[in-house]
Write an enzyme that holds these catalytic residues in place. Structure first.
Site, mmCIF file in Angstrom:
data_model
loop_
_atom_site.group_PDB
_atom_site.id
_atom_site.type_symbol
_atom_site.label_atom_id
_atom_site.label_comp_id
_atom_site.label_asym_id
_atom_site.label_seq_id
_atom_site.Cartn_x
_atom_site.Cartn_y
_atom_site.Cartn_z
ATOM 1 N N SER A 188 32.740 39.385 33.630
ATOM 2 C CA SER A 188 33.463 40.587 34.059
ATOM 3 C C SER A 188 32.828 41.296 35.253
ATOM 4 O O SER A 188 32.883 42.522 35.348
ATOM 5 C CB SER A 188 33.653 41.560 32.883
ATOM 6 O OG SER A 188 34.448 40.955 31.877
ATOM 7 N N HIS A 217 29.030 25.734 30.852
ATOM 8 C CA HIS A 217 29.773 27.001 30.723
ATOM 9 C C HIS A 217 30.181 27.173 29.257
ATOM 10 O O HIS A 217 30.515 26.205 28.581
ATOM 11 C CB HIS A 217 31.009 26.965 31.636
ATOM 12 C CG HIS A 217 31.673 28.287 31.742
ATOM 13 N ND1 HIS A 217 32.473 28.790 30.739
ATOM 14 C CD2 HIS A 217 31.624 29.241 32.706
ATOM 15 C CE1 HIS A 217 32.894 29.987 31.093
ATOM 16 N NE2 HIS A 217 32.402 30.289 32.276
ATOM 17 N N GLY A 240 35.712 37.434 30.866
ATOM 18 C CA GLY A 240 37.154 37.674 30.906
ATOM 19 C C GLY A 240 37.617 38.839 30.042
ATOM 20 O O GLY A 240 38.811 38.980 29.785
ATOM 21 N N LYS A 269 37.823 28.188 37.509
ATOM 22 C CA LYS A 269 38.285 27.599 36.233
ATOM 23 C C LYS A 269 39.515 26.730 36.515
ATOM 24 O O LYS A 269 39.602 26.143 37.588
ATOM 25 C CB LYS A 269 38.536 28.702 35.207
ATOM 26 C CG LYS A 269 37.311 29.622 35.075
ATOM 27 C CD LYS A 269 37.361 30.557 33.924
ATOM 28 C CE LYS A 269 36.086 31.399 33.913
ATOM 29 N NZ LYS A 269 35.977 32.294 32.798
ATOM 30 N N ASN A 314 33.909 30.953 40.141
ATOM 31 C CA ASN A 314 34.343 29.891 39.244
ATOM 32 C C ASN A 314 35.850 30.066 39.042
ATOM 33 O O ASN A 314 36.272 30.954 38.322
ATOM 34 C CB ASN A 314 33.577 30.034 37.913
ATOM 35 C CG ASN A 314 34.089 29.101 36.839
ATOM 36 O OD1 ASN A 314 34.859 28.178 37.116
ATOM 37 N ND2 ASN A 314 33.657 29.331 35.604
ATOM 38 N N GLU A 340 25.502 34.421 30.993
ATOM 39 C CA GLU A 340 26.875 34.883 30.780
ATOM 40 C C GLU A 340 27.101 35.158 29.293
ATOM 41 O O GLU A 340 27.388 34.226 28.530
ATOM 42 C CB GLU A 340 27.872 33.809 31.232
ATOM 43 C CG GLU A 340 27.779 33.450 32.691
ATOM 44 C CD GLU A 340 29.083 32.851 33.197
ATOM 45 O OE1 GLU A 340 29.636 33.413 34.148
ATOM 46 O OE2 GLU A 340 29.550 31.857 32.636
HETATM 47 P P1 PGA Z 1 34.845 36.413 34.363
HETATM 48 O O1 PGA Z 1 34.299 34.937 34.070
HETATM 49 O O2 PGA Z 1 34.214 36.889 35.631
HETATM 50 O O3 PGA Z 1 36.334 36.254 34.475
HETATM 51 O O4 PGA Z 1 34.456 37.251 33.201
HETATM 52 C C1 PGA Z 1 32.983 34.583 34.363
HETATM 53 C C2 PGA Z 1 32.757 33.120 34.053
HETATM 54 O O5 PGA Z 1 33.348 32.632 33.080
HETATM 55 O O6 PGA Z 1 32.003 32.436 34.761
#
Ligand code: PGA
Length: 245
Positions: free
Chosen positions: A207, A92, A168, A10, A8, A162
């Site tokens: 993460s 999300h 993040g 983003k 993803n 998630e």
């Molecule tokens: P991340 O995000 O791997 O940066 O923690 C995961 C997501 O938001 O799908």
């Protein structure tokens, strides 16, 4: 079950970022898991062209529940299908938080995605407060119940667990915590979809890195990952893909 690793991006990526997909194409023929890259809307068509003929498929990060109409700024599932998307991430936590997307809205979008013959990646997850209150499984199952439309099957639906506090942040739940929630999700899916619920892929997200991926993939009912930050660099994302194989 064949694992699925979805990236993803983003709101990251300009045309130059397609070079990352070029690198990932080198994995074609070397891995057995499914690989999905979800860039911003602006890159979906170019990404699909770039990935054509490789093991990579392309997805989007949201869509509208309607096919067309007076919805300024929105994009429909049909439009995404036309430009080569095969998946759409829905619900999300960043969209739930920033745009107040409720479960019913997510379910409506997922139904539109299925109607356009695309697959939905429906995201659910608890906040840190909800976890600390001992309500993680309850919150996640309630979100799931409301976010899955009646059109869902194991071929057009994936679930991404998630935890909001893991996105993040570099913080990851313990393997036991992941196992507990994934097993609750599996149970709920079987109640809802019967035997087919046993075949829906449940991804973990939050993460995930090349370094922790193998341990996470060893947990039962973890059928892949939804990866944010670590999907932006092909070298790191490839490490996660290889860990799934
Ligand atoms: P991340 O995000 O791997 O940066 O923690 C995961 C997501 O938001 O799908």
């Amino acid at each position: 079950m064949r694992k699925l690793i979805a990236g993803n991006w983003k709101m990251n990526g300009l045309a130059s970022s397609l070079a990352e997909i070029e690198v990932l194409k080198g994995l074609t023929g070397k891995v057995t898991c499914d690989i999905v890259v979800c860039p911003p809307f602006t890159l979906v068509e170019k990404a699909a062209e770039c990935a054509a003929g490789s093991a990579i498929t392309v997805g989007a990060q949201d869509c509208h529940a309607q096919t067309m109409g007076a919805y300024t700024g929105d994009v429909s599932a049909e439009m995404l299908a036309e430009i080569g998307a095969r998946f759409v991430i829905l619900g999300h936590s960043e969209r739930r938080a920033a745009y107040g997307e409720m479960d019913g809205v997510v379910a409506g979008k997922a139904a539109a995605v299925h109607k356009a013959r695309l697959a939905s990646i429906i995201c659910v997850g608890e906040t840190l407060t909800e976890r600390n209150e001992g309500r993680a499984a309850e919150v996640v199952c309630a979100q799931l119940e409301g976010s899955i439309p009646d059109t869902a099957t194991s071929s057009n639906t994936m679930i991404a667990y998630e935890p909001v506090w893991a996105i993040g942040t570099g913080q990851v739940p313990s393997l036991a915590q992941i196992e507990e929630i994934h097993s609750s999700i599996r149970q709920m899916l079987k109640e809802r979809l019967g035997d087919d619920g046993g075949r829906v892929r449940i991804l973990y997200g939050g993460s995930v890195k090349a370094q922790n991926a193998k341990a996470i993939f060893s947990v039962s009912n973890v059928d892949g990952a939804l990866v944010g930050g670590a999907s932006l660099k092909a070298s790191e994302f490839a490490g996660i893909i290889l860990a799934a194989d």
